[in-house]
Design a protein around this motif. Structure first.
Motif, PDB file in Angstrom:
ATOM      1  N   GLU A  14       0.845  -1.194   0.000  1.00 44.52           N
ATOM      2  CA  GLU A  14       0.000   0.000   0.000  1.00 44.52           C
ATOM      3  C   GLU A  14       0.881   1.246   0.000  1.00 44.52           C
ATOM      4  O   GLU A  14       1.966   1.258   0.605  1.00 44.52           O
ATOM      5  CB  GLU A  14      -0.897  -0.009   1.238  1.00 44.52           C
ATOM      6  N   LEU A  47      -6.606  -2.026  -6.173  1.00 44.81           N
ATOM      7  CA  LEU A  47      -7.581  -0.947  -6.043  1.00 44.81           C
ATOM      8  C   LEU A  47      -6.873   0.370  -5.762  1.00 44.81           C
ATOM      9  O   LEU A  47      -5.734   0.396  -5.289  1.00 44.81           O
ATOM     10  CB  LEU A  47      -8.555  -1.233  -4.900  1.00 44.81           C
ATOM     11  N   GLN A  49      -8.026   4.149  -3.812  1.00 46.66           N
ATOM     12  CA  GLN A  49      -9.048   4.849  -3.043  1.00 46.66           C
ATOM     13  C   GLN A  49      -8.787   6.352  -3.101  1.00 46.66           C
ATOM     14  O   GLN A  49      -7.654   6.799  -2.978  1.00 46.66           O
ATOM     15  CB  GLN A  49      -9.049   4.372  -1.594  1.00 46.66           C
ATOM     16  N   GLN A  50      -9.870   7.088  -3.305  1.00 43.72           N
ATOM     17  CA  GLN A  50      -9.780   8.553  -3.323  1.00 43.72           C
ATOM     18  C   GLN A  50     -11.095   9.132  -2.803  1.00 43.72           C
ATOM     19  O   GLN A  50     -12.173   8.808  -3.322  1.00 43.72           O
ATOM     20  CB  GLN A  50      -9.498   9.070  -4.734  1.00 43.72           C
ATOM     21  N   GLY A  52     -12.974   8.557  -0.312  1.00 47.20           N
ATOM     22  CA  GLY A  52     -13.993   7.605   0.105  1.00 47.20           C
ATOM     23  C   GLY A  52     -14.510   6.681  -0.985  1.00 47.20           C
ATOM     24  O   GLY A  52     -15.357   5.819  -0.722  1.00 47.20           O
ATOM     25  N   GLN A  53     -14.012   6.824  -2.212  1.00 48.39           N
ATOM     26  CA  GLN A  53     -14.436   5.982  -3.319  1.00 48.39           C
ATOM     27  C   GLN A  53     -13.329   4.981  -3.669  1.00 48.39           C
ATOM     28  O   GLN A  53     -12.144   5.298  -3.584  1.00 48.39           O
ATOM     29  CB  GLN A  53     -14.748   6.830  -4.551  1.00 48.39           C
ATOM     30  N   ALA A  54     -13.725   3.779  -4.094  1.00 43.93           N
ATOM     31  CA  ALA A  54     -12.778   2.743  -4.502  1.00 43.93           C
ATOM     32  C   ALA A  54     -12.852   2.543  -6.011  1.00 43.93           C
ATOM     33  O   ALA A  54     -13.950   2.493  -6.593  1.00 43.93           O
ATOM     34  CB  ALA A  54     -13.072   1.437  -3.784  1.00 43.93           C
ATOM     35  N   TYR A  55     -11.687   2.437  -6.649  1.00 45.50           N
ATOM     36  CA  TYR A  55     -11.591   2.271  -8.095  1.00 45.50           C
ATOM     37  C   TYR A  55     -10.753   1.027  -8.394  1.00 45.50           C
ATOM     38  O   TYR A  55      -9.658   0.866  -7.864  1.00 45.50           O
ATOM     39  CB  TYR A  55     -10.929   3.490  -8.736  1.00 45.50           C
ATOM     40  N   VAL A  82      -4.251   9.603  -4.004  1.00 43.79           N
ATOM     41  CA  VAL A  82      -4.930   8.307  -3.927  1.00 43.79           C
ATOM     42  C   VAL A  82      -4.149   7.386  -3.009  1.00 43.79           C
ATOM     43  O   VAL A  82      -2.949   7.582  -2.780  1.00 43.79           O
ATOM     44  CB  VAL A  82      -5.073   7.645  -5.319  1.00 43.79           C
ATOM     45  N   LYS A  85      -3.614   0.126  -3.398  1.00 45.64           N
ATOM     46  CA  LYS A  85      -3.615  -1.142  -2.656  1.00 45.64           C
ATOM     47  C   LYS A  85      -3.460  -2.308  -3.630  1.00 45.64           C
ATOM     48  O   LYS A  85      -4.277  -2.490  -4.536  1.00 45.64           O
ATOM     49  CB  LYS A  85      -4.902  -1.284  -1.847  1.00 45.64           C
TER      50      LYS A  85
END
Length: 238
Positions: A14, A47, A49-50, A52-55, A82, A85
């Motif tokens: 991470e 993944l 994260q930005q 609170g959203q996961a992409y 971002v 992970k």
């Protein structure tokens, strides 16, 4: 150019990164833990994260020296960092396979002077192609290769990575010199992966720290790929 964190630490799972450029779903960062694939090793999964959203990371590729991350949809913000992970089970599986392929290549070269011409990690197995000297291939006990490799790996061997100059590495003899001569001339710094007493190769991929992490495996097939070539397929046993 992004800092390739996986080069120094393949076990980093991470990190935080800042956006350098973004074109829809395609994004480059100041640093990354995602390996873009190469040398027969698939690219990483994972993944981001930005806010609170996961992409989902759909694909990663190296393009004109930059590592481009393809996401499942565009990020919401260009300015917010971002959190990257890694899909660790996928990464670690490929690390085990990649190191095992190096072991096979090193063992075969030491004993029979055969050179690895290509390798690839597939979904269910990995394969490596080897070119043997004409006067040697008929004497190789391929039926014993599986056990011979397991005997070598019965003892742990550390895996080291170093960055050295091309001039320094070109002075070496053996398989490593052959590989170096095939690399682009503009490449002046080369990453070397060395497995104690087994193998030494120029390689940009990810590896385990010790051969004990490879675990159990089995050679599932050995195929003829020409009068002097063999393809070896190997499968990890989890």
């Amino acid at each position: 150019m992004a800092v390739e964190l996986y080069v120094e630490n393949s076990f980093l799972k991470e990190c935080q990164a800042n956006i350098v450029s973004m074109d829809g779903r395609f994004v480059s960062f100041n640093q990354t833990i995602f390996y873009p694939g190469g040398g027969g090793q698939p690219c990483d999964k994972g993944l981001m994260q930005q806010e609170g959203q996961a992409y989902k990371v759909v694909n990663i590729r190296k393009e004109n020296g930059e590592i481009v991350h393809e996401l499942d949809r565009p990020l919401q913000s260009r300015s917010s960092p971002v959190i990257m992970k890694i899909d660790w089970p996928w990464r670690f599986r490929n690390m085990r396979y990649h190191t095992l392929l190096h072991v096979i290549a090193g063992y075969i070269y030491q004993h029979y002077k055969a050179l690895a011409t290509s390798s690839h990690i597939e979904k269910e197995y990995a394969r490596i192609e080897l070119a043997f000297p004409a006067d040697v291939i008929e004497t190789v006990p391929f039926e014993q290769l599986d056990q011979s490799l397991k005997n070598v790996l019965a003892q742990p061997h550390d895996v080291h990575t170093t960055i050295i100059s091309r001039k320094e590495e070109e002075k070496k003899e053996g398989a490593i010199k052959t590989v170096i001569n095939l690399l682009p001339q503009q490449l002046h710094k080369i990453r070397i992966v060395q497995i104690d007493n087994i193998d030494e190769q120029a390689c940009g991929g990810t590896h385990v720290k010790n051969t004990k992490d490879i675990g159990d495996f089995s050679i599932i097939k050995i195929q003829n790929k020409g009068p002097k070539k063999k393809r070896i397929k190997v499968k990890l046993i989890d």
